[in-house]
Design a protein around this motif. Structure first.
Motif, PDB file in Angstrom:
ATOM      1  N   GLY A  22      23.478  54.809  25.650  1.00 19.86           N
ATOM      2  CA  GLY A  22      24.506  55.792  25.544  1.00 19.86           C
ATOM      3  C   GLY A  22      23.945  57.085  26.128  1.00 19.86           C
ATOM      4  N   ASP A  23      24.982  57.935  26.175  1.00 23.29           N
ATOM      5  CA  ASP A  23      24.633  59.552  26.343  1.00 23.29           C
ATOM      6  C   ASP A  23      24.728  60.289  25.051  1.00 23.29           C
ATOM      7  OD1 ASP A  23      24.129  58.448  29.014  1.00 23.29           O
ATOM      8  OD2 ASP A  23      26.400  58.934  29.396  1.00 23.29           O
ATOM      9  N   TYR A  24      23.719  61.094  24.886  1.00 25.43           N
ATOM     10  CA  TYR A  24      23.798  61.925  23.643  1.00 25.43           C
ATOM     11  C   TYR A  24      23.351  63.377  24.035  1.00 25.43           C
ATOM     12  CZ  TYR A  24      24.258  57.124  21.667  1.00 25.43           C
ATOM     13  OH  TYR A  24      24.518  56.081  21.222  1.00 25.43           O
ATOM     14  N   CYS A  25      24.113  64.246  23.500  1.00 23.39           N
ATOM     15  CA  CYS A  25      23.831  65.564  23.708  1.00 23.39           C
ATOM     16  C   CYS A  25      22.730  66.075  22.814  1.00 23.39           C
ATOM     17  CB  CYS A  25      25.041  66.488  23.470  1.00 23.39           C
ATOM     18  SG  CYS A  25      25.389  66.703  21.703  1.00 23.39           S
ATOM     19  N   PRO A  26      22.045  67.099  22.876  1.00 17.44           N
ATOM     20  CA  PRO A  26      20.793  67.460  22.235  1.00 17.44           C
ATOM     21  C   PRO A  26      20.962  67.344  20.771  1.00 17.44           C
ATOM     22  CG  PRO A  26      21.001  69.040  23.939  1.00 17.44           C
ATOM     23  CD  PRO A  26      22.304  68.074  24.060  1.00 17.44           C
ATOM     24  N   VAL A  27      22.146  67.865  20.291  1.00 14.90           N
ATOM     25  CA  VAL A  27      22.456  68.014  18.975  1.00 14.90           C
ATOM     26  C   VAL A  27      22.493  66.613  18.359  1.00 14.90           C
ATOM     27  CG1 VAL A  27      24.237  68.619  17.091  1.00 14.90           C
ATOM     28  CG2 VAL A  27      23.533  70.114  19.027  1.00 14.90           C
ATOM     29  N   CYS A  28      23.118  65.568  19.257  1.00 13.50           N
ATOM     30  CA  CYS A  28      23.621  64.022  18.661  1.00 13.50           C
ATOM     31  C   CYS A  28      22.444  63.274  19.106  1.00 13.50           C
ATOM     32  CB  CYS A  28      24.902  63.693  18.964  1.00 13.50           C
ATOM     33  SG  CYS A  28      25.923  64.892  18.636  1.00 13.50           S
ATOM     34  N   GLU A  29      21.354  63.565  19.800  1.00 12.91           N
ATOM     35  CA  GLU A  29      20.351  62.433  20.456  1.00 12.91           C
ATOM     36  C   GLU A  29      19.939  61.718  19.300  1.00 12.91           C
ATOM     37  OE1 GLU A  29      16.621  64.106  21.844  1.00 12.91           O
ATOM     38  OE2 GLU A  29      16.817  65.761  20.658  1.00 12.91           O
ATOM     39  N   PRO A  30      19.740  60.190  19.630  1.00  9.78           N
ATOM     40  CA  PRO A  30      19.268  59.383  18.472  1.00  9.78           C
ATOM     41  C   PRO A  30      17.816  59.783  17.711  1.00  9.78           C
ATOM     42  CG  PRO A  30      19.769  58.258  20.578  1.00  9.78           C
ATOM     43  CD  PRO A  30      19.839  59.487  20.859  1.00  9.78           C
ATOM     44  N   GLY A  31      17.925  59.800  16.596  1.00  8.24           N
ATOM     45  CA  GLY A  31      16.498  60.110  15.543  1.00  8.24           C
ATOM     46  C   GLY A  31      16.830  61.642  15.211  1.00  8.24           C
ATOM     47  N   ARG A  32      17.655  62.420  15.689  1.00  8.12           N
ATOM     48  CA  ARG A  32      17.903  63.798  15.083  1.00  8.12           C
ATOM     49  C   ARG A  32      18.981  63.709  13.889  1.00  8.12           C
ATOM     50  NH1 ARG A  32      18.603  69.611  18.039  1.00  8.12           N
ATOM     51  NH2 ARG A  32      19.643  70.586  15.996  1.00  8.12           N
ATOM     52  N   ARG A  33      18.490  64.624  12.925  1.00 11.60           N
ATOM     53  CA  ARG A  33      19.360  64.499  11.623  1.00 11.60           C
ATOM     54  C   ARG A  33      20.876  65.125  12.230  1.00 11.60           C
ATOM     55  NH1 ARG A  33      19.999  68.811   8.084  1.00 11.60           N
ATOM     56  NH2 ARG A  33      19.142  70.279   9.250  1.00 11.60           N
ATOM     57  N   ARG A  34      22.099  64.443  11.518  1.00 13.86           N
ATOM     58  CA  ARG A  34      23.334  64.410  11.952  1.00 13.86           C
ATOM     59  C   ARG A  34      23.944  64.703  10.848  1.00 13.86           C
ATOM     60  NH1 ARG A  34      21.162  61.078  15.387  1.00 13.86           N
ATOM     61  NH2 ARG A  34      21.573  59.302  14.259  1.00 13.86           N
ATOM     62  N   PRO A  35      25.186  65.325  10.728  1.00 11.70           N
ATOM     63  CA  PRO A  35      25.763  65.434   9.507  1.00 11.70           C
ATOM     64  C   PRO A  35      26.664  64.000   9.415  1.00 11.70           C
ATOM     65  CG  PRO A  35      26.959  66.597  11.331  1.00 11.70           C
ATOM     66  CD  PRO A  35      25.583  66.108  11.941  1.00 11.70           C
ATOM     67  N   ALA A  36      27.103  63.968   8.198  1.00  8.63           N
ATOM     68  CA  ALA A  36      27.717  62.858   7.916  1.00  8.63           C
ATOM     69  C   ALA A  36      29.017  63.357   6.961  1.00  8.63           C
ATOM     70  CB  ALA A  36      27.168  61.541   7.318  1.00  8.63           C
ATOM     71  N   GLY A  37      30.049  62.445   6.772  1.00  6.76           N
ATOM     72  CA  GLY A  37      31.182  62.870   5.937  1.00  6.76           C
ATOM     73  C   GLY A  37      32.133  63.729   6.179  1.00  6.76           C
ATOM     74  N   PRO A  38      33.302  63.623   5.468  1.00  7.99           N
ATOM     75  CA  PRO A  38      34.111  64.835   5.794  1.00  7.99           C
ATOM     76  C   PRO A  38      33.900  66.354   5.934  1.00  7.99           C
ATOM     77  CG  PRO A  38      34.414  64.069   3.556  1.00  7.99           C
ATOM     78  CD  PRO A  38      33.122  63.227   4.103  1.00  7.99           C
ATOM     79  N   GLY A  39      34.539  67.121   6.739  1.00 11.67           N
ATOM     80  CA  GLY A  39      34.320  68.406   6.864  1.00 11.67           C
ATOM     81  C   GLY A  39      33.142  68.928   7.931  1.00 11.67           C
ATOM     82  N   ALA A  40      32.599  68.015   8.470  1.00  8.54           N
ATOM     83  CA  ALA A  40      31.766  67.949   9.591  1.00  8.54           C
ATOM     84  C   ALA A  40      32.418  68.217  10.841  1.00  8.54           C
ATOM     85  CB  ALA A  40      30.681  66.918   9.630  1.00  8.54           C
TER      86      ALA A  40
END
Length: 108
Positions: free
Chosen positions: A63-81
């Protein structure tokens, strides 16, 4: 299947191509010089290669992932993100705080 070759030089032209992040949906559009014998997939590969080399994207078969969402990078989870454009860079806002905030006093 490769298109049949035709006699004469290739005709090149600018084409606006959008690459979007498969995780958050952010879209980036640029103009690229392509030629008339390129397939749709080859044209998209030109844009994906540019984004990976020059703009920090991860563009792979997965897939294609921006610098914020690239695999292995910490990402938010859950409601409110939600994703928001900050003064310096894109960032995730989680329940009113950016992904780097640890206190309410953190300023941008």
């Amino acid at each position: 299947m490769m298109p049949r070759a035709r006699p004469g030089p290739l005709t090149t032209f600018p084409l606006s191509i959008v690459v979007f992040c498969d995780r958050c949906g952010v879209e980036v559009e640029h103009d690229y010089v392509v030629h008339d014998l390129m397939t749709r997939e080859q044209r998209l590969d030109v844009a994906r290669e540019h984004m990976a080399r020059n703009e920090g994207w991860s563009c792979t078969a997965e897939g294609d992932y921006c610098p914020v969402c690239e695999p292995g990078r910490r990402r938010p989870a859950g409601p409110g993100a939600r994703r928001e454009q900050g003064r310096m860079t894109d960032m995730w806002i989680i329940n009113g705080r950016c992904e780097e905030c640890v206190t309410d006093e953190h300023a941008h």
